[in-house]
Design a protein around this motif. Structure first.
Motif, mmCIF file in Angstrom:
data_model
loop_
_atom_site.group_PDB
_atom_site.id
_atom_site.type_symbol
_atom_site.label_atom_id
_atom_site.label_comp_id
_atom_site.label_asym_id
_atom_site.label_seq_id
_atom_site.Cartn_x
_atom_site.Cartn_y
_atom_site.Cartn_z
ATOM 1 N N MET A 91 0.845 -1.191 0.000
ATOM 2 C CA MET A 91 0.000 0.000 0.000
ATOM 3 C C MET A 91 0.886 1.248 0.000
ATOM 4 O O MET A 91 1.725 1.391 0.884
ATOM 5 C CB MET A 91 -0.855 -0.014 1.269
ATOM 6 C CG MET A 91 -2.105 0.795 1.183
ATOM 7 S SD MET A 91 -2.952 0.854 2.772
ATOM 8 C CE MET A 91 -3.156 -0.847 3.218
ATOM 9 N N PHE A 119 1.284 5.535 -0.183
ATOM 10 C CA PHE A 119 0.513 6.686 0.307
ATOM 11 C C PHE A 119 -0.353 7.318 -0.792
ATOM 12 O O PHE A 119 -1.413 7.846 -0.511
ATOM 13 C CB PHE A 119 1.450 7.761 0.868
ATOM 14 C CG PHE A 119 2.209 7.320 2.097
ATOM 15 C CD1 PHE A 119 1.729 6.308 2.917
ATOM 16 C CD2 PHE A 119 3.411 7.929 2.433
ATOM 17 C CE1 PHE A 119 2.425 5.903 4.046
ATOM 18 C CE2 PHE A 119 4.111 7.539 3.566
ATOM 19 C CZ PHE A 119 3.623 6.523 4.375
ATOM 20 N N SER A 127 -2.267 6.188 -3.088
ATOM 21 C CA SER A 127 -3.130 5.203 -3.737
ATOM 22 C C SER A 127 -4.504 5.202 -3.083
ATOM 23 O O SER A 127 -4.671 5.660 -1.942
ATOM 24 C CB SER A 127 -2.498 3.807 -3.633
ATOM 25 O OG SER A 127 -2.494 3.389 -2.280
ATOM 26 N N PHE A 143 -4.798 3.260 0.208
ATOM 27 C CA PHE A 143 -4.292 3.974 1.379
ATOM 28 C C PHE A 143 -5.298 5.025 1.865
ATOM 29 O O PHE A 143 -5.430 5.253 3.070
ATOM 30 C CB PHE A 143 -2.935 4.632 1.104
ATOM 31 C CG PHE A 143 -2.398 5.305 2.341
ATOM 32 C CD1 PHE A 143 -1.845 4.551 3.366
ATOM 33 C CD2 PHE A 143 -2.501 6.677 2.508
ATOM 34 C CE1 PHE A 143 -1.405 5.158 4.534
ATOM 35 C CE2 PHE A 143 -2.056 7.296 3.666
ATOM 36 C CZ PHE A 143 -1.505 6.522 4.684
ATOM 37 N N PHE A 147 -7.635 3.168 3.874
ATOM 38 C CA PHE A 147 -6.930 2.793 5.112
ATOM 39 C C PHE A 147 -6.883 3.980 6.075
ATOM 40 O O PHE A 147 -7.240 3.860 7.255
ATOM 41 C CB PHE A 147 -5.519 2.325 4.738
ATOM 42 C CG PHE A 147 -4.596 2.117 5.900
ATOM 43 C CD1 PHE A 147 -4.580 0.903 6.592
ATOM 44 C CD2 PHE A 147 -3.723 3.120 6.315
ATOM 45 C CE1 PHE A 147 -3.718 0.701 7.672
ATOM 46 C CE2 PHE A 147 -2.859 2.932 7.385
ATOM 47 C CZ PHE A 147 -2.856 1.716 8.062
ATOM 48 N N ALA A 148 -6.452 5.142 5.558
ATOM 49 C CA ALA A 148 -6.322 6.333 6.412
ATOM 50 C C ALA A 148 -7.690 6.780 6.918
ATOM 51 O O ALA A 148 -7.831 7.211 8.072
ATOM 52 C CB ALA A 148 -5.641 7.462 5.644
ATOM 53 N N SER A 168 -0.435 -0.976 11.455
ATOM 54 C CA SER A 168 0.880 -0.941 10.807
ATOM 55 C C SER A 168 1.222 -2.302 10.205
ATOM 56 O O SER A 168 1.755 -2.378 9.093
ATOM 57 C CB SER A 168 1.958 -0.528 11.808
ATOM 58 O OG SER A 168 1.696 0.766 12.266
ATOM 59 N N PHE A 222 -0.861 -2.658 7.146
ATOM 60 C CA PHE A 222 -0.254 -1.814 6.109
ATOM 61 C C PHE A 222 0.904 -2.563 5.443
ATOM 62 O O PHE A 222 1.047 -2.575 4.228
ATOM 63 C CB PHE A 222 0.242 -0.526 6.772
ATOM 64 C CG PHE A 222 0.994 0.421 5.883
ATOM 65 C CD1 PHE A 222 0.324 1.319 5.069
ATOM 66 C CD2 PHE A 222 2.385 0.444 5.877
ATOM 67 C CE1 PHE A 222 1.020 2.206 4.262
ATOM 68 C CE2 PHE A 222 3.088 1.326 5.073
ATOM 69 C CZ PHE A 222 2.396 2.212 4.261
ATOM 70 N N TRP A 248 -0.104 -5.739 3.386
ATOM 71 C CA TRP A 248 -0.715 -5.444 2.085
ATOM 72 C C TRP A 248 0.241 -5.814 0.943
ATOM 73 O O TRP A 248 -0.167 -6.222 -0.122
ATOM 74 C CB TRP A 248 -1.088 -3.961 2.041
ATOM 75 C CG TRP A 248 -1.968 -3.592 0.885
ATOM 76 C CD1 TRP A 248 -1.585 -3.075 -0.319
ATOM 77 C CD2 TRP A 248 -3.394 -3.704 0.825
ATOM 78 N NE1 TRP A 248 -2.673 -2.852 -1.115
ATOM 79 C CE2 TRP A 248 -3.811 -3.231 -0.430
ATOM 80 C CE3 TRP A 248 -4.380 -4.148 1.712
ATOM 81 C CZ2 TRP A 248 -5.132 -3.195 -0.840
ATOM 82 C CZ3 TRP A 248 -5.702 -4.112 1.315
ATOM 83 C CH2 TRP A 248 -6.068 -3.641 0.059
ATOM 84 N N TYR A 299 8.087 11.186 -0.351
ATOM 85 C CA TYR A 299 7.628 10.123 0.559
ATOM 86 C C TYR A 299 7.885 10.536 2.011
ATOM 87 O O TYR A 299 7.017 10.368 2.877
ATOM 88 C CB TYR A 299 8.351 8.805 0.256
ATOM 89 C CG TYR A 299 7.782 7.656 1.051
ATOM 90 C CD1 TYR A 299 6.733 6.892 0.546
ATOM 91 C CD2 TYR A 299 8.250 7.360 2.324
ATOM 92 C CE1 TYR A 299 6.179 5.862 1.288
ATOM 93 C CE2 TYR A 299 7.702 6.333 3.072
ATOM 94 C CZ TYR A 299 6.662 5.584 2.554
ATOM 95 O OH TYR A 299 6.110 4.568 3.290
#
Lengths: 480, 288
Positions: free
Chosen positions: A1, A3, A5, A8, A11-12, A35, A38, A41, A247
């Protein structure tokens, strides 16, 4: 996963509300669970690997902390190093060393009976291994106490914003923030969102936009003239910077929303006036790690010139190898080692020259920046080629040879001029923001003035809509 | 409550800016001298229409214009997706029914890039066909371009249109000469055609549509670098004729001079002229 995408985002969208609804240990459990999810994934098979090294480093740290016996403490530290470097060595470097051994034997006309294995590299292993190692070393040095709570320690190792591509956040910077029960804060949210948006812009509007142009240059350099390739190399310097620092920005921003403070990982590295300065501005969490746990223990610059040169070179060679199992990465480190050594020799002579001709400061700084940037770009050519595998040296040499030949060094001979113009345009935006940030401190300004925030956020969204590339979303540093 | 106002303010500001700047860009597109802008603005009248990917640029237009004494118009674009070429050709025929001939470069169905398709969103306001192709082939991009008008201009096609804002795009040719290293390496490289029946049938739509309007259509395989291996070429040509009934004029090996090329796929100006001469010789183009 990743950030940038849709998974994500989902997820967030689930993680953060639950995170702020919970308090104390349930929140830590939730952070740890999320975590691991994450990480899983990508490949759930490697979650036990993190758990394993987390558990053993926790135990090593406990024994080291509780023991007053130097020999026992040292043994535990060595065992921890063997375990961490053993995992790293097996997953990341086993095939590299086997292939190098086979190639060397074949060079002597021998046919060794060993063969390489089909090993999958666990994502982020270099990052979390270094993070975990820093903990045991710091406990051994009595710079930090051991963490008694395994849950806190495991969450520190696995916390998702920094798990797969850094920054390498050390225990003394993060572990002790874990105990605080952080409340939701609008300031943190705005500050974090600002960083995420800026990181996202760097990733999708700069790194991913110029990536196709760079890819073309490195895939088939013979097709192009010197100016085209030179632009390709400069673009790569910005691609890798924006990819990785983008990133880091997103990781820092996400952590900020959670209430954690991560140290900065990049500070406008291409404005460095020397290589030693460059390494205090580029991938700071790795370079400071190498400085504190390798360069200084080797003796740093305390044992005379020759030892300093040797220590510089060892640190940079290993720094290169950290990036990947390819000799081109080692060569990249070697070049930076040479740059640091030559800089130590040349700087006093240059200073005398500057004083003699009374060179204005802006010119002195400008020349220094240009030289550092140009030499960094040469090293990047090997680094980029290193990511391509076997022919890396051949490709890198070919590119540098064509650029040096000056063949077709004109605008007319370049291909895809529109990509070039767009590339320079987005790099221009980056430079303007970074230069003006020194004066305006955009993130502080947006926190103080909501109107500025609305304008900056909207501006960033417009730029992303206009320049963003959404077809690819992998980050370069995931492979390390 | 105050926070909510700021959030609403941000959303409002984003969309107002997005629409305003989007409108401004659309105005610029209308005024551009780029080929598709000219076509949709009604300034693309010609006797001969050229359709293709970047290899269509091999048919050197200024030379063609001068020797035939006729006007040409090109719809060629690097890695042009065939679906887009087809709808734009139909748009062209509808808007300029007086066009006499259409030359279609056949690698359009072999050397294209579908990722380029949403790039033509820049022209979706001008053509329901363009809008519809993007909607069908790339729904996600289409949705994004409805949500954000700026997104319609996040592409190379728009950048080119801006580049040609005040000048004609008649300088869009390959005029480099292939490098010696590249010449030597040619036999070690190759391209293999996939021969896709669906795409072949799609491309035949141009011929069928043109036929209803009484327009001649020629399918042409442009020249490749002489020592560059092209696999499945004969298979593609035979299959094309078998499925569509149209013969293919094959110039793939007609130019033997290596210095008539920019790379393995593209003739330069010298090669472009030679290709036009071949078309004249074969009666595809008439000297007037």
């Amino acid at each position: 996963m990743v950030f940038n995408s849709i998974p994500f985002l989902v997820f967030a969208g689930i993680f953060f509300p639950v995170y702020f609804l919970l308090k104390g240990r349930p929140r830590l459990y939730w952070s740890l669970l999320a975590s691991y999810f994450f990480y899983a994934w990508w490949d759930w098979r490697f979650v036990p690997l993190i758990l394993f090294s987390t558990y053993f480093d926790y135990e090593f740290g406990r024994i080291i902390h509780n023991s007053n016996e130097p020999k026992r403490r040292k043994t535990m530290l060595i065992l921890s190093m063997i375990m961490n470097l053993g995992f790293l060595g097996f997953f990341k470097y086993f095939n590299f060393f086997i292939d190098s051994y086979i190639a060397m034997m074949q060079g002597f006309g021998l046919q060794p009976s060993v063969s390489s294995l089909n090993i999958i590299l666990p994502v982020g292993i270099s990052f979390y291994t270094f993070q975990s190692m820093s903990y045991t070393i710091d406990v051994y040095r009595r710079e930090i106490p051991m963490e008694k709570d395994f849950l806190k320690f495991a969450t520190f190792i696995a916390l998702f914003p920094q798990l797969v591509a850094g920054p390498i956040v050390r225990a003394k910077d993060l572990l002790f923030q874990m105990g605080e029960d952080k409340k939701f804060s609008w300031t943190n949210l705005n500050s974090g969102l600002g960083r995420i948006l800026w990181g996202f812009f760097k990733k999708v509007a700069i790194a991913d936009s110029i990536a196709p142009f760079v890819d073309q240059c490195f895939q088939d350099p013979m097709r192009f003239g010197s100016m085209h390739l030179l632009i390709g190399v400069v673009f790569y310097a910005f691609q890798i910077y924006c990819d990785f620092s983008g990133y880091s920005d997103m990781a820092i921003g996400l952590a900020r929303i959670m209430g954690y403070h991560f140290p900065e990982n990049f500070k406008t590295p291409y404005f460095s006036k020397s290589f030693s300065e460059f390494w205090t501005r580029w991938h700071i969490s790795l370079s400071s790690w190498l400085r504190d746990y390798l360069y200084i223990p080797l003796g740093g610059n305390r044992k005379g010139k020759v030892h300093t040169y040797k220590n510089n070179m060892i640190t940079m060679l290993l720094g290169g190898l950290w990036h990947g199992a390819n000799w081109a990465f080692v060569f990249w480190g070697f070049l930076h080692g040479v740059y640091l050594i030559v800089q130590r020799i040349v700087t006093p002579v240059w200073r005398k020259f500057v004083a003699l001709v009374r060179l204005p400061k802006f010119l002195d700084d400008g020349i220094a920046m240009l030289v550092v940037f140009a030499l960094t770009c040469i090293a990047w050519v090997y680094f980029r080629a290193g990511s391509m595998g076997l022919d890396s040296f051949h490709i890198a040499n070919q590119i540098l040879k064509i650029i040096a030949s000056g063949e077709d060094f004109n605008w007319h001979s370049t291909f895809n001029k529109y990509q070039i113009i767009k590339g320079f345009l987005v790099i221009g935006v980056l430079l303007i923001v970074e230069v003006t940030n020194v004066r305006f401190q955009w993130n502080h300004l947006q926190l103080q003035k909501p109107a500025v925030r609305v304008i900056l956020f909207a501006g960033a969204l417009w730029l992303i809509a206009l320049f963003g590339t959404f077809s690819s979303n992998a980050f370069i540093y995931f492979q390390f | 409550m105050k926070k909510l106002y700021w959030i609403l303010g941000l959303i409002a500001l984003y969309f107002i800016g997005d629409r305003l700047v989007g409108y401004f860009f659309q105005q610029q597109i209308e005024k551009s001298q780029f080929r598709y802008s000219r076509m949709y603005a009604g300034n693309g009248e010609a006797d001969i229409l050229i359709v293709g990917n970047s290899r269509g640029l091999n048919f050197y237009q200024p030379y063609m214009d001068s020797v035939t004494n006729q006007n040409t118009f090109s719809l060629c674009y690097y890695s042009m997706p065939p679906e887009m070429a087809i709808v734009m050709t139909k748009d062209y025929i509808d808007q300029y029914p007086k066009v006499k001939k259409i030359l279609v470069e056949l690698t359009l169905i072999e050397m294209s890039d579908d990722k380029l398709l949403p790039g033509f969103a820049t022209y979706m306001n001008f053509s329901p066909r363009v809008d519809s192709v993007i909607k069908v082939k790339d729904k996600q991009s289409w949705n994004a371009s409805q949500l954000s008008h700026l997104f319609r201009y996040n592409n190379e096609v728009f950048q080119r249109a801006m580049y040609y804002r005040n000048k004609l795009d008649d300088d869009w040719y390959f005029d480099r000469t292939i490098t010696e290293a590249f010449i030597q390496d040619a036999p070690n490289r190759s391209v293999t055609f996939k021969v896709n029946d669906t795409l072949i049938r799609q491309l035949a739509e141009i011929g069928a549509y043109a036929k209803t309007k009484g327009i001649e259509v020629y399918y042409i395989m442009g020249p490749f670098f002489p020592t560059y291996p092209v696999h499945n070429l004969d298979k593609l040509l035979a299959r094309f004729t078998e499925l569509t009934g149209y013969p293919v004029i094959n110039y793939s090996r007609s130019i033997q001079d290596p210095y008539s090329f920019t790379d393995y796929l593209h003739a330069n100006l010298k090669g472009g002229r030679a290709t036009v001469d071949l078309m004249i010789k074969d009666g595809i183009l008439n000297v007037q």
